[in-house]
Write a protein that holds these residues in place. Structure first.
Motif, PDB file in Angstrom:
ATOM      1  N   TYR A 160       0.818  -1.215   0.000  1.00 19.20           N
ATOM      2  CA  TYR A 160       0.000   0.000   0.000  1.00 19.20           C
ATOM      3  C   TYR A 160       0.851   1.263   0.000  1.00 19.20           C
ATOM      4  CZ  TYR A 160      -4.520  -2.247   0.453  1.00 19.20           C
ATOM      5  OH  TYR A 160      -5.658  -2.964   0.201  1.00 19.20           O
ATOM      6  N   LEU A 161       1.995   1.226   0.689  1.00 15.79           N
ATOM      7  CA  LEU A 161       2.880   2.387   0.673  1.00 15.79           C
ATOM      8  C   LEU A 161       3.428   2.604  -0.735  1.00 15.79           C
ATOM      9  CD1 LEU A 161       4.171   4.613   2.388  1.00 15.79           C
ATOM     10  CD2 LEU A 161       6.150   3.102   2.704  1.00 15.79           C
ATOM     11  N   PHE A 162       3.757   1.529  -1.422  1.00 16.84           N
ATOM     12  CA  PHE A 162       4.224   1.588  -2.807  1.00 16.84           C
ATOM     13  C   PHE A 162       3.168   2.232  -3.705  1.00 16.84           C
ATOM     14  CE2 PHE A 162       4.431  -0.604  -6.993  1.00 16.84           C
ATOM     15  CZ  PHE A 162       5.679  -0.167  -7.410  1.00 16.84           C
ATOM     16  N   LEU A 163       1.918   1.808  -3.541  1.00 19.01           N
ATOM     17  CA  LEU A 163       0.828   2.406  -4.321  1.00 19.01           C
ATOM     18  C   LEU A 163       0.643   3.874  -3.964  1.00 19.01           C
ATOM     19  CD1 LEU A 163      -1.808  -0.466  -4.180  1.00 19.01           C
ATOM     20  CD2 LEU A 163      -0.375   0.171  -6.120  1.00 19.01           C
ATOM     21  N   THR A 164       0.766   4.185  -2.677  1.00 21.31           N
ATOM     22  CA  THR A 164       0.640   5.577  -2.230  1.00 21.31           C
ATOM     23  C   THR A 164       1.701   6.452  -2.877  1.00 21.31           C
ATOM     24  OG1 THR A 164      -0.200   4.840  -0.079  1.00 21.31           O
ATOM     25  CG2 THR A 164       0.616   7.093  -0.216  1.00 21.31           C
ATOM     26  N   ASN A 165       2.947   6.015  -2.825  1.00 21.57           N
ATOM     27  CA  ASN A 165       4.051   6.797  -3.374  1.00 21.57           C
ATOM     28  C   ASN A 165       3.904   7.014  -4.873  1.00 21.57           C
ATOM     29  OD1 ASN A 165       5.648   7.416  -1.098  1.00 21.57           O
ATOM     30  ND2 ASN A 165       6.525   5.364  -1.081  1.00 21.57           N
ATOM     31  N   ASN A 166       3.550   5.947  -5.584  1.00 20.75           N
ATOM     32  CA  ASN A 166       3.482   6.043  -7.040  1.00 20.75           C
ATOM     33  C   ASN A 166       2.301   6.889  -7.504  1.00 20.75           C
ATOM     34  OD1 ASN A 166       5.516   4.066  -8.672  1.00 20.75           O
ATOM     35  ND2 ASN A 166       5.144   3.313  -6.593  1.00 20.75           N
ATOM     36  N   LEU A 167       1.145   6.712  -6.867  1.00 21.52           N
ATOM     37  CA  LEU A 167      -0.007   7.529  -7.250  1.00 21.52           C
ATOM     38  C   LEU A 167       0.215   8.980  -6.865  1.00 21.52           C
ATOM     39  CD1 LEU A 167      -2.746   7.671  -8.548  1.00 21.52           C
ATOM     40  CD2 LEU A 167      -3.786   6.998  -6.369  1.00 21.52           C
ATOM     41  N   ARG A 168       0.866   9.212  -5.730  1.00 21.86           N
ATOM     42  CA  ARG A 168       1.161  10.584  -5.316  1.00 21.86           C
ATOM     43  C   ARG A 168       2.062  11.265  -6.351  1.00 21.86           C
ATOM     44  NH1 ARG A 168       0.079  14.003  -0.877  1.00 21.86           N
ATOM     45  NH2 ARG A 168       1.526  15.759  -0.970  1.00 21.86           N
TER      46      ARG A 168
ATOM     47  N   ASP B 254     -10.066  19.318 -12.700  1.00 23.26           N
ATOM     48  CA  ASP B 254     -10.004  19.275 -11.232  1.00 23.26           C
ATOM     49  C   ASP B 254     -10.644  18.018 -10.670  1.00 23.26           C
ATOM     50  OD1 ASP B 254      -8.660  21.680 -11.062  1.00 23.26           O
ATOM     51  OD2 ASP B 254     -10.503  22.867 -10.931  1.00 23.26           O
ATOM     52  N   ASP B 255     -11.717  17.532 -11.303  1.00 23.67           N
ATOM     53  CA  ASP B 255     -12.395  16.337 -10.796  1.00 23.67           C
ATOM     54  C   ASP B 255     -11.473  15.127 -10.822  1.00 23.67           C
ATOM     55  OD1 ASP B 255     -14.679  17.720 -10.284  1.00 23.67           O
ATOM     56  OD2 ASP B 255     -15.714  17.123 -12.122  1.00 23.67           O
ATOM     57  N   TRP B 256     -10.718  14.988 -11.922  1.00 25.65           N
ATOM     58  CA  TRP B 256      -9.769  13.867 -12.027  1.00 25.65           C
ATOM     59  C   TRP B 256      -8.736  13.963 -10.902  1.00 25.65           C
ATOM     60  CZ3 TRP B 256      -4.621  12.984 -12.293  1.00 25.65           C
ATOM     61  CH2 TRP B 256      -4.198  11.732 -12.739  1.00 25.65           C
ATOM     62  N   VAL B 257      -8.215  15.157 -10.689  1.00 26.71           N
ATOM     63  CA  VAL B 257      -7.203  15.352  -9.643  1.00 26.71           C
ATOM     64  C   VAL B 257      -7.791  15.010  -8.277  1.00 26.71           C
ATOM     65  CG1 VAL B 257      -5.755  17.040  -8.457  1.00 26.71           C
ATOM     66  CG2 VAL B 257      -5.920  17.077 -10.954  1.00 26.71           C
ATOM     67  N   LYS B 258      -9.001  15.502  -7.990  1.00 26.03           N
ATOM     68  CA  LYS B 258      -9.625  15.251  -6.687  1.00 26.03           C
ATOM     69  C   LYS B 258      -9.851  13.759  -6.449  1.00 26.03           C
ATOM     70  CE  LYS B 258     -12.015  19.715  -6.372  1.00 26.03           C
ATOM     71  NZ  LYS B 258     -13.329  20.401  -6.433  1.00 26.03           N
ATOM     72  N   ARG B 259     -10.304  13.051  -7.482  1.00 22.70           N
ATOM     73  CA  ARG B 259     -10.538  11.608  -7.329  1.00 22.70           C
ATOM     74  C   ARG B 259      -9.246  10.873  -6.985  1.00 22.70           C
ATOM     75  NH1 ARG B 259     -13.245  12.005 -12.142  1.00 22.70           N
ATOM     76  NH2 ARG B 259     -11.744  10.630 -13.174  1.00 22.70           N
ATOM     77  N   HIS B 260      -8.173  11.263  -7.647  1.00 18.13           N
ATOM     78  CA  HIS B 260      -6.928  10.539  -7.421  1.00 18.13           C
ATOM     79  C   HIS B 260      -6.218  10.982  -6.147  1.00 18.13           C
ATOM     80  CE1 HIS B 260      -7.800   9.367 -11.533  1.00 18.13           C
ATOM     81  NE2 HIS B 260      -6.949   8.366 -11.359  1.00 18.13           N
ATOM     82  N   VAL B 261      -6.454  12.211  -5.714  1.00 21.09           N
ATOM     83  CA  VAL B 261      -5.973  12.626  -4.390  1.00 21.09           C
ATOM     84  C   VAL B 261      -6.666  11.785  -3.314  1.00 21.09           C
ATOM     85  CG1 VAL B 261      -6.065  14.490  -2.677  1.00 21.09           C
ATOM     86  CG2 VAL B 261      -5.307  14.974  -5.017  1.00 21.09           C
ATOM     87  N   ALA B 262      -7.964  11.537  -3.516  1.00 23.01           N
ATOM     88  CA  ALA B 262      -8.718  10.704  -2.569  1.00 23.01           C
ATOM     89  C   ALA B 262      -8.179   9.283  -2.547  1.00 23.01           C
ATOM     90  CB  ALA B 262     -10.201  10.707  -2.940  1.00 23.01           C
ATOM     91  N   LYS B 263      -7.746   8.777  -3.700  1.00 23.54           N
ATOM     92  CA  LYS B 263      -7.184   7.421  -3.759  1.00 23.54           C
ATOM     93  C   LYS B 263      -5.837   7.356  -3.048  1.00 23.54           C
ATOM     94  CE  LYS B 263      -9.517   6.105  -8.040  1.00 23.54           C
ATOM     95  NZ  LYS B 263     -10.401   5.123  -7.392  1.00 23.54           N
ATOM     96  N   VAL B 264      -5.057   8.432  -3.154  1.00 26.22           N
ATOM     97  CA  VAL B 264      -3.788   8.489  -2.424  1.00 26.22           C
ATOM     98  C   VAL B 264      -4.057   8.346  -0.929  1.00 26.22           C
ATOM     99  CG1 VAL B 264      -1.809   9.931  -1.797  1.00 26.22           C
ATOM    100  CG2 VAL B 264      -2.591   9.870  -4.165  1.00 26.22           C
ATOM    101  N   LYS B 265      -5.042   9.070  -0.435  1.00 29.89           N
ATOM    102  CA  LYS B 265      -5.401   8.997   0.983  1.00 29.89           C
ATOM    103  C   LYS B 265      -5.895   7.602   1.342  1.00 29.89           C
ATOM    104  CE  LYS B 265      -8.056  11.284   4.639  1.00 29.89           C
ATOM    105  NZ  LYS B 265      -8.415  10.009   5.280  1.00 29.89           N
ATOM    106  N   GLN B 266      -6.668   7.003   0.453  1.00 36.50           N
ATOM    107  CA  GLN B 266      -7.182   5.657   0.688  1.00 36.50           C
ATOM    108  C   GLN B 266      -6.043   4.657   0.829  1.00 36.50           C
ATOM    109  OE1 GLN B 266      -9.872   4.421  -2.404  1.00 36.50           O
ATOM    110  NE2 GLN B 266      -9.785   2.277  -1.816  1.00 36.50           N
TER     111      GLN B 266
END
Length: 443
Positions: free
Chosen positions: A272-280, A297-309
């Motif tokens: 999960y940390l690997f996914l966090t780093n790469n998506l970030r 902006d919507d695309w960015v917001k969705r993927h920022v939310a995935k980083v948090k997830q």
């Protein structure tokens, strides 16, 4: 210019039109040909292009780009102005002179992109060559009005046709290279396990490439026109433009590949940390480039939310077991042995977690601090309360000092040193691909 026109009018009026035109064509063509030569525009056959290295091709492209700029702004434009002025009285002479003077040099100039496009279709070019092709396309397309204006005569239509042929050839090569770029992402089979769950080289390479492509969005819209985009999603908040959809698709292909590469980490939390780093990294580059304007902006917001997830999942798996060693109901009465056991379990759990997570890395400074602060906020207050209320029970007995290994300040200090990548851990070792994660879509 005025004197030349006077001379021409005098010769033509005196019956020496043929001689005047012949001399004018000969002298002016030699000047144009020399100008083209000085701009390092030369005839290159497809056979010669095949033998050239890509380094040489790129140097010639850079030289050609400058040649087009000078040719269109000065050389051919100036020659057209001169010719129109000198032979203002005769449309036919004006056309005949300018056509014979400029046609060969201009055709040679606009043949070069077609030759380069041909080379890219016959050999495996470096992926960076697409940017040079885009530069050439931008140069020709950006000068199209000038090309039509300067070479407007029927006798110079060959120049317009050649410029158009080059645009078509460049478009085909660029579309082909985009497909090849996507295919390379799909076919990437490297089993490189990045130390500490950091950003994968594939992510760095692909996102850099896509970010640079976004700088050419204006011409890519024309190049991709008529080519159906892949179907990414039917949801209302998907990118609407064809170009945006194509960029979103390329990023999705990358994220799916990264999702599979995460399975090479044995430790689920590191996955999960690997996914966090790469998506970030993807989101950060998108925010700081033209990708943000394209994707929205919507695309960015969705993927920022995935980083948090992903980040929350990492913290839960990596540090949740440590927190679980402390009693949920801290007001309940506990015997000295129970308190001692809790302290021992906490110390062992924290040492085990820190030993593993100390080897992890978070390259993004802001994200690193966010994760460390979040872990500390969950863990330190709970431990501090338990430490302050229960430590006296242990100290009243024997061996208390060895049981209570960490003060709350020790925990804070250790957590502040996380993600330097200097810990000792086997979490980066390779295992057979297997996911201990519940699938979370990265689309």
């Amino acid at each position: 210019m005025t004197e030349l026109r006077s001379i021409a009018e005098c010769m033509i009026g005196s019956g020496y039109a043929k001689e005047c035109i012949s001399i004018y064509k000969s002298i002016r063509k030699s000047i144009i040909d020399e100008g083209v030569y000085r701009l390092e525009v030369e005839k290159i056959t497809t056979a010669k292009a095949k033998r050239m290295s890509w380094e040489d091709v790129e140097l010639k492209i850079r030289s050609w780009l400058e040649a087009v700029k000078v040719s269109m702004e000065t050389l051919f434009k100036g020659e057209k102005i001169l010719c129109d002025h000198v032979f203002e009285a005769s449309d036919s002479i004006r056309e005949s002179c300018f056509s014979e003077i400029s046609r060969e040099g201009a055709t040679l100039l606009f043949t070069f992109p077609e030759i380069v496009a041909f080379k890219t279709s016959k050999k495996n070019p470096p992926k960076e060559i697409i940017f040079r092709l885009l530069d050439m396309y931008t140069s020709v397309a950006g000068n199209w009005r000038a090309i039509e204006a300067i070479f407007s005569f029927d006798s110079t239509s060959v120049v317009r046709s050649q410029a158009l042929k080059s645009l078509v050839s460049l478009s085909e090569s660029i579309r082909s290279l985009l497909l090849e770029f996507e295919s390379r992402i799909h076919k990437d089979s490297s089993k490189v396990v990045v130390h500490g769950g950091g950003v994968h080289p594939l992510t760095l390479s692909v996102v850099s490439h896509i970010s640079l492509l976004a700088d050419y969005s204006n011409v890519l819209v024309d190049i991709l026109a008529g080519s159906p985009p892949p179907n990414v999603s039917d949801s209302d908040d998907s990118p609407t433009s064809e170009l945006a959809i194509r960029f979103a698709w390329l990023i999705l292909v990358l994220l799916c590949k990264i999702d599979r590469k995460a399975n090479y980490y044995k430790d689920c939390s590191v996955q999960y940390l690997f996914l966090t780093n790469n998506l970030r990294h993807v989101v950060s580059r998108a925010r700081s480039s033209n990708l943000k304007r394209l994707l929205g902006d919507d695309w960015v917001k969705r993927h920022v939310a995935k980083v948090k997830q992903f980040s929350d999942s990492y913290k839960r798996l990596a540090w949740g077991p440590v927190l679980a060693t402390l009693p949920e109901n801290r007001a309940v009465e506990m015997s000295a042995d129970e308190v001692k056991e809790r302290f021992e379990k906490f110390s062992e759990g924290f040492e085990r977690a820190y030993g593993k997570q100390g080897a992890c890395v978070v390259p993004d400074v802001e994200l690193r601090e966010e994760i460390k602060l979040s872990i500390a906020r969950k863990l330190v207050p709970v431990y501090r309360e338990f430490y302050n209320t229960r430590r006296s029970v242990i100290l009243a007995g024997a061996g208390g000092v060895t049981v209570v290994r960490f003060t709350p300040e020790d925990i804070e200090n250790h957590l502040s040193n996380l993600f330097s990548g200097e810990g000792i851990s086997g979490s980066s070792s390779v295992s057979s691909p297997s996911s201990c994660r519940s699938r979370q879509s990265t689309s």
